[in-house]
Design a protein around this motif. Structure first.
Motif, mmCIF file in Angstrom:
data_model
loop_
_atom_site.group_PDB
_atom_site.id
_atom_site.type_symbol
_atom_site.label_atom_id
_atom_site.label_comp_id
_atom_site.label_asym_id
_atom_site.label_seq_id
_atom_site.Cartn_x
_atom_site.Cartn_y
_atom_site.Cartn_z
ATOM 1 N N TYR A 346 0.861 -1.182 0.000
ATOM 2 C CA TYR A 346 0.000 0.000 0.000
ATOM 3 C C TYR A 346 0.900 1.236 0.000
ATOM 4 N N GLN A 351 -5.016 4.115 -0.170
ATOM 5 C CA GLN A 351 -5.059 2.780 -0.759
ATOM 6 C C GLN A 351 -5.394 1.735 0.298
ATOM 7 N N LEU A 361 -9.627 -1.907 -7.193
ATOM 8 C CA LEU A 361 -8.530 -1.132 -7.774
ATOM 9 C C LEU A 361 -7.839 -2.004 -8.818
ATOM 10 N N ALA A 363 -5.849 -3.665 -11.646
ATOM 11 C CA ALA A 363 -4.595 -3.156 -12.203
ATOM 12 C C ALA A 363 -4.472 -3.427 -13.694
ATOM 13 N N THR A 366 -1.855 -1.711 -15.908
ATOM 14 C CA THR A 366 -0.983 -0.869 -15.107
ATOM 15 C C THR A 366 0.456 -1.335 -15.232
ATOM 16 N N SER A 373 3.594 5.339 -18.513
ATOM 17 C CA SER A 373 2.193 5.475 -18.146
ATOM 18 C C SER A 373 1.323 4.703 -19.122
ATOM 19 N N SER A 376 -4.028 3.984 -16.185
ATOM 20 C CA SER A 376 -4.165 4.710 -14.939
ATOM 21 C C SER A 376 -2.853 5.095 -14.264
ATOM 22 N N THR A 377 -1.725 4.683 -14.818
ATOM 23 C CA THR A 377 -0.465 4.971 -14.141
ATOM 24 C C THR A 377 -0.061 6.418 -14.350
ATOM 25 N N PRO A 392 0.298 3.817 -8.352
ATOM 26 C CA PRO A 392 -0.929 3.034 -8.255
ATOM 27 C C PRO A 392 -0.668 1.674 -7.603
ATOM 28 N N ARG A 393 -1.631 1.208 -6.863
ATOM 29 C CA ARG A 393 -1.526 -0.108 -6.253
ATOM 30 C C ARG A 393 -1.532 -1.199 -7.328
ATOM 31 N N HIS A 443 6.439 -1.914 -7.868
ATOM 32 C CA HIS A 443 7.005 -0.937 -8.803
ATOM 33 C C HIS A 443 8.518 -0.886 -8.641
#
Length: 569
Positions: A346, A351, A361, A363, A366, A373, A376-377, A392-393, A443
């Protein structure tokens, strides 16, 4: 034009020219270092010429050139990997302590030299001469201490000393280590001439001069990477991969030794320079007409491309010395737990709150990297304040971790660390020295992705969520260096984890080097921002094959997975 006379002179002075090989100048920026490199490259070129003009001595000249190239190309990554292999089974507490002291001292020297170099390059008013003078004293003292430690190690533990600072390997020693289904391929690129060696267990080694230069290879790799790391917002914007250029690169660097690949299952490669930034699986073995301006967004026409990975599994090594170190390392004789996995952290209180209320949420699309990007990133580069909370999660990483844990027979209660538990303190406090596979699914960040980030890092749970009283939620390179691993495999299912520390740096010199130093003996890393769902599919499929076919090599598991994804998606 007087190669024989030149060779006589070089042979006499070669020990002096090789005196830098232990890595006291790891940055390789000094003018003395660069002059030595030029002389050694000239010697390699002369030896290559002599293999043609004096064929009766060709094997001898080929072997000498190979040894020189491995020394010149020798790198921080190789030294870290060699040290990792050497430390893996240290049972003597005194040796373990001396080894860590010597390596930590060298790391401090390299760090101070890097800072000193930055001060010297600063404007005159910012050079801080008093600070520089003190740093020079500190560096000199540290070098004295390191020399003393090395002498003590060499005197009391000669076998370990030879493993950590190995002598240049020979073609014959490589041949003896190779399995019948393997081929070893090594390159050396310079501004004037380039070379390739191919070694198999039973055939005579091959040595060829290549019709390309380091600059040309670097330009080609940069152009090919534009389709892999494009910094766009949607699939429709992705540029087409230039398969014709990938085929030209194959022709330039692999076609001359193509006969050595026939019938082989695994190619062990030692790329040089920028070539290490491009997975060789992406090379194309035949000239294939494919419209790079096509708007085909399902990329189905890529299935027909004769990618090199269809023919052979590929692993990358920092040097030939690294192969010798790994193959000669003692086998484990104690029981280790199968797995430890960290994922779905998180990155903000929001989040964590949304997860608790089961707000979706998803992904989908993502990317595991802040610099790329997709849907949604967010793009963090260039914004006024780029913080951990902007990331983003990645909830699908929980499924990824759990699938791999299941395949390896791990205990979910003891071996899986998700959400609040996927934090820096948990990583550093968990005994990971008894795990065979260690995985991070999150990430991956490179310098500049977040405010104040000056080194590669893995993004973990924010301290405000985990309850940590200090820290920033980032598992940075310096923290990884302090870890104690004994892992056969470290999986970095994150973005850009194979990138170097800066422009022109060798591949895997950032996070990879740190994990090698910490005790990893193999890494699975990425060369660009990866789509999160694709990463989940690839790693979970790979360990599915690992469970089904336990007698294959790591490169073969990756090859099987890539081929399966290419054929069936």
């Amino acid at each position: 034009g007087q190669d024989e006379q030149a060779q006589t002179i070089y042979s006499k002075y070669m020990p002096t020219l090789l005196s830098f090989s232990e890595g006291d100048n790891e940055n390789g920026n000094s003018s003395e270092y660069q002059r030595k490199i030029l002389a050694l490259e000239d010697e390699i070129s002369i030896l290559a010429g002599l293999t043609k003009s004096k064929p009766e001595h060709a094997p001898e000249y080929m072997a000498q050139a190979f040894k020189l190239a491995d020394v010149v190309r020798g790198s921080g990554v190789q030294r870290a990997l060699t040290a990792s292999a050497a430390r893996a089974n240290i049972k003597d507490p005194k040796l373990a302590n001396l080894a860590r002291q010597e390596q930590d001292t060298q790391a401090r020297i390299a760090s101070l030299e890097k800072i000193l170099g930055a001060l010297l390059a600063a404007p005159a008013d910012d050079q801080l001469p008093a600070v520089q003078a003190q740093m020079r004293k500190d560096i000199a003292q540290l070098k004295v201490e390191r020399t003393q430690l090395k002498k003590e190690i060499e005197l009391q533990f000669p076998d370990y000393a030879n493993l950590v600072n190995p002598k240049p390997v020979t073609l014959e020693s490589i041949k003896k280590l190779l399995k019948p289904e393997e081929v070893f391929v090594s390159w050396y690129f310079s501004d004037k001439e380039s070379f390739v060696w191919a070694v198999t267990a039973h055939d005579a080694p091959q040595f060829h001069k290549l019709n390309t230069t380091r600059q040309q290879v670097a330009q080609t790799v940069t152009q090919l990477r534009r389709a892999l790391d494009p910094n766009v917002s949607s699939v429709a914007e992705l540029p087409r991969f230039d398969v014709a250029l990938a085929n030209r690169l194959y022709q330039d660097i692999l076609a001359p030794i193509e006969s050595a690949l026939v019938g082989k299952k695994v190619m062990l490669t030692v790329p040089h320079g920028e070539l290490g930034q491009l997975p060789l699986s992406l090379l194309v073995t035949q000239n294939t007409p494919l419209d790079i301006k096509s708007k085909n967004t399902d990329f189905s026409d890529y299935r027909q491309v004769p990618w090199l990975m269809k023919n052979i599994a590929i692993a990358q090594l920092p040097s030939a010395t690294a192969l010798v170190s790994l193959r000669n390392a003692p086998k484990h004789n104690h029981v280790r737990r199968a797995f430890a996995g960290f994922g779905d952290p998180y990155f903000s209180d929001k989040q964590a709150e949304q997860a608790q209320t089961q707000v979706s949420l998803a992904a989908t699309g993502t990317s595991r990297g802040a610099g790329f990007s997709q849907r949604s990133t967010p793009k963090t580069r260039g914004v006024n304040s780029a913080q951990l909370a902007l990331l983003p999660r990645l909830p699908d990483t929980q499924d990824e971790i759990e699938q791999i844990a299941h395949a390896l027979g791990a205990d979910p209660a003891k071996d899986i660390f998700l959400h609040k538990q996927a934090n820096v303190s948990k990583v550093l406090s968990t005994d990971l020295s008894d795990r065979q596979v260690v995985m991070f699914a999150t990430h991956g960040l490179v310098p500049g992705d977040l405010d104040g980030l000056t080194q590669p890092a893995l993004a973990l749970t924010a301290p405000s969520v985990s309850g940590e009283t200090e820290g920033d939620g980032l598992l940075t390179m310096d923290k990884i260096l302090s870890m104690k691993l004994n892992a056969d495999w470290v999986i970095l299912s994150a973005c850009n984890t194979a990138l170097g520390e800066g422009a022109g740096a060798e591949a895997v010199s950032g996070l990879g080097r740190a994990f090698f130093y910490a005790g990893a003996r193999a890494l699975l890393v990425t060369n660009w921002p990866v789509d999160s769902q694709s990463a989940t599919l690839l790693t979970s499929e790979m360990f599915h094959f690992f469970k089904e076919k336990p007698n294959l090599s790591k490169p073969e598991y990756l090859q099987m997975t890539m081929r399966n994804m290419l054929d069936n998606l």
